[in-house]
Motif scaffolding. Sequence first.
Motif, short mmCIF file in Angstrom:
data_model
loop_
_atom_site.label_atom_id
_atom_site.label_comp_id
_atom_site.label_asym_id
_atom_site.label_seq_id
_atom_site.Cartn_x
_atom_site.Cartn_y
_atom_site.Cartn_z
N VAL A 1 98.72 46.58 -99.62
CA VAL A 1 97.38 46.05 -99.39
C VAL A 1 96.97 45.25 -100.62
CG1 VAL A 1 94.93 46.60 -99.03
CG2 VAL A 1 96.71 47.92 -97.85
N MET A 2 96.44 44.05 -100.36
CA MET A 2 96.02 43.16 -101.43
C MET A 2 94.52 42.89 -101.34
SD MET A 2 94.96 39.76 -101.81
CE MET A 2 95.59 38.97 -100.35
N LEU A 3 93.84 42.96 -102.48
CA LEU A 3 92.43 42.59 -102.59
C LEU A 3 92.30 41.48 -103.62
CD1 LEU A 3 90.17 45.79 -102.57
CD2 LEU A 3 89.89 43.76 -101.14
N ARG A 4 91.66 40.36 -103.22
CA ARG A 4 91.44 39.26 -104.16
C ARG A 4 89.95 39.17 -104.46
NH1 ARG A 4 94.35 35.70 -101.99
NH2 ARG A 4 96.06 35.63 -103.48
N THR A 5 89.61 39.13 -105.74
CA THR A 5 88.21 39.12 -106.15
C THR A 5 87.62 37.71 -106.06
OG1 THR A 5 88.62 38.66 -108.49
CG2 THR A 5 88.74 40.96 -107.78
N PHE B 1 94.29 42.62 -106.85
CA PHE B 1 94.66 44.04 -106.96
C PHE B 1 95.58 44.36 -105.79
CE2 PHE B 1 90.60 43.57 -109.09
CZ PHE B 1 90.77 44.32 -110.25
N TYR B 2 96.68 45.05 -106.09
CA TYR B 2 97.68 45.28 -105.04
C TYR B 2 98.37 46.62 -105.26
CZ TYR B 2 101.90 44.63 -102.21
OH TYR B 2 102.91 44.78 -101.30
N ASP B 3 98.64 47.30 -104.15
CA ASP B 3 99.42 48.53 -104.21
C ASP B 3 100.16 48.69 -102.89
OD1 ASP B 3 100.51 50.82 -105.20
OD2 ASP B 3 98.72 52.05 -105.01
N PHE C 1 97.59 51.00 -85.54
CA PHE C 1 96.80 52.17 -85.89
C PHE C 1 97.57 53.15 -86.77
CE2 PHE C 1 94.85 50.76 -81.82
CZ PHE C 1 93.66 50.33 -82.37
N GLU C 2 98.89 53.17 -86.64
CA GLU C 2 99.71 53.97 -87.56
C GLU C 2 99.68 53.38 -88.95
OE1 GLU C 2 101.20 56.83 -87.24
OE2 GLU C 2 100.60 57.10 -85.16
N ILE C 3 99.79 52.06 -89.03
CA ILE C 3 99.79 51.39 -90.33
C ILE C 3 98.43 51.51 -90.99
CG2 ILE C 3 99.90 49.10 -91.42
CD1 ILE C 3 102.22 48.46 -89.53
N SER C 4 97.36 51.41 -90.21
CA SER C 4 96.02 51.49 -90.80
C SER C 4 95.76 52.86 -91.42
CB SER C 4 94.95 51.17 -89.74
OG SER C 4 94.95 52.13 -88.72
N LYS C 5 96.36 53.92 -90.86
CA LYS C 5 96.19 55.26 -91.43
C LYS C 5 96.63 55.31 -92.88
CE LYS C 5 96.81 57.91 -87.13
NZ LYS C 5 97.72 58.86 -86.42
N SER C 6 97.67 54.55 -93.21
CA SER C 6 98.16 54.51 -94.59
C SER C 6 97.54 53.39 -95.39
CB SER C 6 99.69 54.35 -94.58
OG SER C 6 100.32 55.43 -93.94
N ALA C 7 97.15 52.30 -94.70
CA ALA C 7 96.60 51.14 -95.42
C ALA C 7 95.19 51.41 -95.95
CB ALA C 7 96.60 49.93 -94.49
N PHE C 8 94.37 52.12 -95.17
CA PHE C 8 92.99 52.36 -95.60
C PHE C 8 92.91 53.20 -96.88
CE2 PHE C 8 91.23 51.67 -91.06
CZ PHE C 8 91.22 50.29 -91.29
N PRO C 9 93.72 54.27 -97.04
CA PRO C 9 93.69 54.99 -98.32
C PRO C 9 94.10 54.11 -99.50
CG PRO C 9 94.68 56.37 -96.63
CD PRO C 9 94.51 55.01 -96.02
N ILE C 10 95.06 53.18 -99.28
CA ILE C 10 95.44 52.25 -100.36
C ILE C 10 94.25 51.39 -100.72
CG2 ILE C 10 96.96 50.36 -101.03
CD1 ILE C 10 99.03 51.38 -99.07
N LEU C 11 93.60 50.85 -99.67
CA LEU C 11 92.42 50.00 -99.90
C LEU C 11 91.35 50.75 -100.69
CD1 LEU C 11 90.72 47.45 -99.38
CD2 LEU C 11 90.04 48.47 -97.19
N GLU C 12 91.06 51.98 -100.28
CA GLU C 12 90.03 52.76 -100.95
C GLU C 12 90.39 53.04 -102.41
OE1 GLU C 12 89.83 56.13 -98.43
OE2 GLU C 12 88.75 55.10 -96.81
N ASN C 13 91.70 53.15 -102.68
CA ASN C 13 92.16 53.45 -104.04
C ASN C 13 91.99 52.25 -104.98
OD1 ASN C 13 93.49 55.18 -106.01
ND2 ASN C 13 95.25 53.81 -105.79
#
Length: 409
Positions: A290-294, A300-302, A314-326
């Motif tokens: 997951v990538m976040l650009r300011t 920011f990427y992890d 929906f399987e991928i989002s289960k893991s992607a959302f915790p990355i985003l929150e982190n």
Amino acid sequence: MEQKYIALVDCDSFFVSCERRLNPDLNGKAVCVTSGERGCIISRSNEAKTMGIPMGQPLFMAKKQFPNCIYITANHSDYGRISREVMSVLKEISPTVEVYSIDEAFMDLSGLTKLYQMNYRKLAQHIRKLVMGKTNIPVSIGISRTKTLAKLASDKSKNTDSHICVVGKCGIKKLLKDTNIGEVWGVGRQLEPKFRGYCIKTAYDYVQIEDKWLNARFGKTALSLKYELLGIIVSKVSNEKQLPKSISDSKAFSEFSNNLNYIKNELMIHIHTACRKLRRVNCKCSTIGVMLRTKDFRVFYDKINLPFPTDFEFEISKSAFPILENIFDNSIIYRSVGIVLENFENCATEQLGLFELNEQKNKNENLAKTLDKLELKYGKNVVRTGFTNSNITEKQDFLTHQNNTNEYN
């Protein structure tokens, strides 16, 4: 034995050419295609290039500096459809076509000069005319003895009136002397300064280096590059479908935001688009990022490895959302979010996991196929897979367009 010749067919300013096909009124005008309303320039017409608009320039800067240019947000769905039309025409001409990217393809021309009773230049003219006639997309063509040389010839062809460059055995030496080492396909920004540090300034300098020295310092890939530049085929043209190394999807927000739910909604849309691409090539992924650009373009990427390979959003989002929150910080204003899928395996060779819930897996796959069928019939994003209600009406904690008017005007 007949020497093979390879062509690289490259669509000219492809995204702009697609927009002009869809809207002929754009012909002859300065046009730029952008990655989004708050994105950057990703394709330019010749008229826009003449104005001095640089590739990659942020849209708000381009609009301020070049207000007379027409700016269009990219429509990748249309571009993909038109790309497939172009590749289909090329496959009518040669049985061996390797699609390299959305706007480039290698063609093995072996035996075609006899079949069509044309030399390579006339054959290239025939290809250009056929592609233009059937798709209304202009192309440039480079022809030489290897993929690497064909790529160099294609780059040179863009600066000719004919948009064709044929480099035979006698022309290779001159081509290499006229090519800076940084222009060679496969030499990136990190390698170029290293080569120049060893006084390797041109492609010709490069092929003069001894094999043993190249292999010791840069490995077998550097050695393969040398042989390709000398006209010896290392990488053959193949029409076998190759698994992509990664699939990503990202787009700038319509408004800068630091609202987590809003960003999750946007991320879910990108996950759906990436999964649709993944299913199209009949693959599943085992790694996601997951990538976040300011607002000021910091990234920011992890990424993490998934417990099971999947192509279901929906399987991928289960893991992607915790990355985003982190990686998310509500004190920072963001301009875009994106998903990256990696580590693929073909669905045909997939093995069932011992502890995987296969009944649920089958339900997920059926749902995914249903989503794809609906979009194929009724259009892209007919079903929106959002995290929260996409029709959010309440004011969120993100900068509004009105608050940023001074920056963009």
